[in-house]
Scaffold this active site. Structure first.
Site, mmCIF file in Angstrom:
data_model
loop_
_atom_site.group_PDB
_atom_site.id
_atom_site.type_symbol
_atom_site.label_atom_id
_atom_site.label_comp_id
_atom_site.label_asym_id
_atom_site.label_seq_id
_atom_site.Cartn_x
_atom_site.Cartn_y
_atom_site.Cartn_z
ATOM 1 N N VAL A 118 7.872 -30.829 39.757
ATOM 2 C CA VAL A 118 8.209 -29.568 38.996
ATOM 3 C C VAL A 118 6.715 -28.810 39.114
ATOM 4 O O VAL A 118 6.960 -27.334 39.121
ATOM 5 C CB VAL A 118 8.477 -29.828 37.542
ATOM 6 N N ASP A 119 5.884 -29.360 39.199
ATOM 7 C CA ASP A 119 4.485 -28.493 39.251
ATOM 8 C C ASP A 119 4.485 -27.840 40.662
ATOM 9 O O ASP A 119 4.128 -26.586 40.693
ATOM 10 C CB ASP A 119 3.453 -29.621 39.482
ATOM 11 N N SER B 86 6.818 -36.388 32.859
ATOM 12 C CA SER B 86 6.429 -37.795 33.354
ATOM 13 C C SER B 86 7.497 -38.584 33.792
ATOM 14 O O SER B 86 7.301 -39.792 34.122
ATOM 15 C CB SER B 86 6.107 -38.709 32.048
ATOM 16 N N THR B 87 8.981 -38.149 33.660
ATOM 17 C CA THR B 87 9.965 -38.899 34.456
ATOM 18 C C THR B 87 10.236 -38.758 35.837
ATOM 19 O O THR B 87 11.114 -39.507 36.323
ATOM 20 C CB THR B 87 11.317 -38.762 33.642
ATOM 21 N N GLY B 88 9.024 -38.117 36.595
ATOM 22 C CA GLY B 88 9.289 -38.228 37.854
ATOM 23 C C GLY B 88 8.538 -38.835 38.568
ATOM 24 O O GLY B 88 8.499 -40.141 38.365
ATOM 25 N N TYR C 74 5.582 -39.707 37.639
ATOM 26 C CA TYR C 74 4.705 -40.425 36.725
ATOM 27 C C TYR C 74 5.431 -41.784 36.218
ATOM 28 O O TYR C 74 5.203 -42.761 35.561
ATOM 29 C CB TYR C 74 4.051 -39.584 35.884
#
Ligand code: ADP
Length: 182
Positions: free
Chosen positions: A39-40, A125-127, A129
Protein backbone atom coordinates in the site's frame (compact mmCIF):
# COMPACT_ATOMS: atom_id res chain seq x y z
CA UNK A 1 -21.01 -2.88 5.23
CA UNK A 2 -21.76 0.17 7.40
CA UNK A 3 -22.69 0.96 10.95
CA UNK A 4 -23.03 4.21 12.92
CA UNK A 5 -21.60 4.12 16.42
CA UNK A 6 -21.55 7.16 18.69
CA UNK A 7 -22.29 9.38 15.67
CA UNK A 8 -19.35 8.12 13.61
CA UNK A 9 -20.04 6.03 10.53
CA UNK A 10 -17.79 3.02 10.14
CA UNK A 11 -17.59 1.29 6.75
CA UNK A 12 -15.76 -1.71 5.39
CA UNK A 13 -14.92 -1.15 1.75
CA UNK A 14 -13.19 -3.35 -0.74
CA UNK A 15 -10.89 -1.46 -3.09
CA UNK A 16 -7.87 0.72 -3.60
CA UNK A 17 -7.17 3.19 -0.79
CA UNK A 18 -5.54 5.67 -3.19
CA UNK A 19 -8.99 6.34 -4.65
CA UNK A 20 -10.51 7.28 -1.28
CA UNK A 21 -11.95 10.77 -0.89
CA UNK A 22 -11.64 11.02 2.87
CA UNK A 23 -9.71 13.96 4.38
CA UNK A 24 -6.96 11.65 5.61
CA UNK A 25 -5.53 8.35 4.40
CA UNK A 26 -3.41 6.16 6.63
CA UNK A 27 -0.29 4.67 5.06
CA UNK A 28 1.24 1.43 6.33
CA UNK A 29 4.75 2.78 5.81
CA UNK A 30 8.15 1.37 6.61
CA UNK A 31 10.65 2.72 9.11
CA UNK A 32 12.58 4.90 6.67
CA UNK A 33 9.48 6.60 5.22
CA UNK A 34 11.08 6.38 1.81
CA UNK A 35 8.31 4.42 0.13
CA UNK A 36 8.23 0.70 -0.43
CA UNK A 37 5.94 -2.05 -1.66
CA UNK A 38 2.31 -2.82 -0.95
CA UNK A 39 0.00 0.00 0.00
CA UNK A 40 2.98 2.29 0.66
CA UNK A 41 4.16 1.95 -2.95
CA UNK A 42 0.64 2.44 -4.25
CA UNK A 43 0.17 5.67 -2.26
CA UNK A 44 3.49 7.14 -3.38
CA UNK A 45 2.88 6.17 -7.01
CA UNK A 46 -0.61 7.62 -7.12
CA UNK A 47 0.17 10.66 -4.95
CA UNK A 48 3.30 11.76 -6.79
CA UNK A 49 6.67 13.04 -5.54
CA UNK A 50 5.56 15.72 -3.05
CA UNK A 51 4.71 13.07 -0.46
CA UNK A 52 8.21 11.61 -0.50
CA UNK A 53 9.72 15.11 -0.55
CA UNK A 54 7.94 15.98 2.66
CA UNK A 55 8.92 12.65 4.25
CA UNK A 56 12.57 13.28 3.44
CA UNK A 57 12.75 16.90 4.54
CA UNK A 58 10.52 16.75 7.60
CA UNK A 59 11.28 13.28 8.92
CA UNK A 60 14.90 12.35 8.23
CA UNK A 61 14.76 9.91 11.15
CA UNK A 62 11.82 8.03 9.68
CA UNK A 63 9.22 6.56 12.02
CA UNK A 64 9.20 4.22 15.03
CA UNK A 65 6.76 1.33 15.37
CA UNK A 66 3.33 2.63 16.27
CA UNK A 67 4.39 6.23 15.55
CA UNK A 68 2.77 8.69 13.16
CA UNK A 69 4.14 11.18 10.63
CA UNK A 70 1.87 13.42 8.57
CA UNK A 71 2.43 14.72 5.05
CA UNK A 72 0.49 16.31 2.23
CA UNK A 73 -1.67 14.10 0.04
CA UNK A 74 -0.02 15.09 -3.22
CA UNK A 75 -2.22 14.27 -6.19
CA UNK A 76 -4.63 12.22 -4.10
CA UNK A 77 -8.07 13.48 -3.12
CA UNK A 78 -7.07 13.19 0.53
CA UNK A 79 -5.55 16.32 2.09
CA UNK A 80 -3.26 14.38 4.36
CA UNK A 81 -1.40 11.11 4.47
CA UNK A 82 -0.88 9.89 8.01
CA UNK A 83 2.03 7.47 7.84
CA UNK A 84 2.41 4.86 10.54
CA UNK A 85 4.74 1.96 11.05
CA UNK A 86 2.89 -1.19 11.99
CA UNK A 87 4.66 -4.05 13.77
CA UNK A 88 6.32 -6.93 11.93
CA UNK A 89 4.66 -10.18 13.02
CA UNK A 90 7.00 -12.42 15.05
CA UNK A 91 4.37 -15.02 15.99
CA UNK A 92 3.07 -12.73 18.70
CA UNK A 93 6.24 -12.87 20.76
CA UNK A 94 7.06 -9.19 20.58
CA UNK A 95 3.99 -7.40 21.81
CA UNK A 96 2.68 -7.06 18.26
CA UNK A 97 -1.03 -6.68 19.16
CA UNK A 98 -0.32 -3.69 21.42
CA UNK A 99 1.95 -2.15 18.80
CA UNK A 100 -0.76 -2.54 16.17
CA UNK A 101 -3.26 -0.93 18.52
CA UNK A 102 -0.85 1.99 18.90
CA UNK A 103 -0.75 2.47 15.13
CA UNK A 104 -4.54 2.64 14.90
CA UNK A 105 -4.98 4.82 17.98
CA UNK A 106 -2.17 7.25 17.21
CA UNK A 107 -3.25 7.75 13.61
CA UNK A 108 -6.84 8.33 14.72
CA UNK A 109 -5.83 10.96 17.27
CA UNK A 110 -3.48 12.61 14.78
CA UNK A 111 -6.37 12.85 12.30
CA UNK A 112 -8.41 14.60 15.01
CA UNK A 113 -5.55 16.98 15.81
CA UNK A 114 -5.19 18.11 12.21
CA UNK A 115 -8.94 18.59 11.90
CA UNK A 116 -9.83 15.72 9.56
CA UNK A 117 -13.49 14.74 9.51
CA UNK A 118 -12.93 11.44 7.74
CA UNK A 119 -10.17 8.85 7.60
CA UNK A 120 -9.39 5.71 5.58
CA UNK A 121 -7.34 2.82 6.91
CA UNK A 122 -5.63 0.02 5.04
CA UNK A 123 -5.20 -3.23 6.90
CA UNK A 124 -1.95 -2.26 8.63
CA UNK A 125 0.77 -4.94 8.96
CA UNK A 126 -1.23 -7.71 7.25
CA UNK A 127 0.75 -7.69 4.00
CA UNK A 128 4.53 -7.84 3.88
CA UNK A 129 4.70 -7.59 7.70
CA UNK A 130 2.77 -10.83 8.06
CA UNK A 131 0.33 -10.01 10.88
CA UNK A 132 -2.48 -12.59 10.55
CA UNK A 133 -5.66 -10.96 9.29
CA UNK A 134 -7.84 -12.91 11.75
CA UNK A 135 -5.95 -11.32 14.62
CA UNK A 136 -5.48 -7.89 13.06
CA UNK A 137 -9.10 -7.30 12.07
CA UNK A 138 -10.62 -7.19 15.57
CA UNK A 139 -7.72 -5.05 16.79
CA UNK A 140 -8.39 -2.55 14.01
CA UNK A 141 -12.09 -2.32 14.77
CA UNK A 142 -11.87 -2.42 18.54
CA UNK A 143 -9.16 0.22 18.70
CA UNK A 144 -11.07 2.64 16.51
CA UNK A 145 -14.24 1.98 18.52
CA UNK A 146 -12.32 2.76 21.71
CA UNK A 147 -11.51 6.22 20.29
CA UNK A 148 -15.20 7.11 19.93
CA UNK A 149 -16.99 9.38 20.39
CA UNK A 150 -14.86 11.75 18.36
CA UNK A 151 -15.26 15.51 18.18
CA UNK A 152 -14.07 15.63 14.61
CA UNK A 153 -14.11 12.25 12.87
CA UNK A 154 -17.49 11.53 11.33
CA UNK A 155 -16.47 8.76 8.96
CA UNK A 156 -13.99 5.88 9.16
CA UNK A 157 -13.34 3.62 6.17
CA UNK A 158 -11.55 0.29 6.51
CA UNK A 159 -10.32 -0.29 2.98
CA UNK A 160 -9.48 -3.87 2.09
CA UNK A 161 -7.75 -4.97 -1.02
CA UNK A 162 -8.97 -8.55 -1.33
CA UNK A 163 -12.20 -10.42 -0.90
CA UNK A 164 -10.67 -12.83 1.54
CA UNK A 165 -9.43 -10.19 3.93
CA UNK A 166 -12.75 -8.41 3.66
CA UNK A 167 -14.64 -11.48 4.73
CA UNK A 168 -12.34 -12.10 7.66
CA UNK A 169 -12.52 -8.52 8.78
CA UNK A 170 -16.27 -8.57 8.67
CA UNK A 171 -16.21 -11.50 11.04
CA UNK A 172 -14.01 -9.48 13.38
CA UNK A 173 -16.23 -6.46 13.11
CA UNK A 174 -19.40 -8.38 13.76
CA UNK A 175 -17.89 -9.99 16.81
CA UNK A 176 -16.82 -6.66 18.20
CA UNK A 177 -20.09 -4.92 17.56
CA UNK A 178 -22.04 -7.79 19.06
CA UNK A 179 -19.81 -7.66 22.15
CA UNK A 180 -20.22 -3.92 22.55
CA UNK A 181 -23.96 -3.98 22.19
CA UNK A 182 -24.82 -7.11 24.13
P1 ADP B 1 2.58 -3.97 5.82
O1 ADP B 1 4.05 -3.85 5.49
O2 ADP B 1 2.17 -3.05 6.95
O3 ADP B 1 2.14 -5.37 6.00
P2 ADP B 1 1.46 -3.91 3.13
O4 ADP B 1 1.33 -2.73 2.24
O5 ADP B 1 2.36 -5.01 2.69
O6 ADP B 1 1.85 -3.32 4.57
O7 ADP B 1 0.04 -4.53 3.36
C1 ADP B 1 -0.95 -3.97 4.17
C2 ADP B 1 -2.30 -4.26 3.56
O8 ADP B 1 -2.56 -3.32 2.52
C3 ADP B 1 -2.45 -5.64 2.94
O9 ADP B 1 -3.66 -6.22 3.40
C4 ADP B 1 -2.50 -5.36 1.43
O10 ADP B 1 -3.32 -6.29 0.76
C5 ADP B 1 -3.16 -4.00 1.43
N1 ADP B 1 -2.97 -3.17 0.23
C6 ADP B 1 -2.00 -3.20 -0.71
N2 ADP B 1 -2.21 -2.26 -1.65
C7 ADP B 1 -3.36 -1.62 -1.29
C8 ADP B 1 -4.14 -0.55 -1.86
N3 ADP B 1 -3.78 0.08 -2.97
N4 ADP B 1 -5.26 -0.15 -1.19
C9 ADP B 1 -5.65 -0.76 -0.05
N5 ADP B 1 -4.97 -1.76 0.53
C10 ADP B 1 -3.85 -2.19 -0.09
Amino acid sequence: MEIVIKKTQLSIIQGDITLEETDAIVNAANTTLRGGGGVDGAIHRAGGPTILEECVTKYPQGCETGGVRTTNGGLLKAKWIIHTLGPIWHRGSQNEPVLLENSYRNTFHQAERIGATSISYPSISTGIYGFPMQKAAPIAIETVLSCLPSNSIQEVHFVLFSNRSERLTQIGQLGTIWKNHS
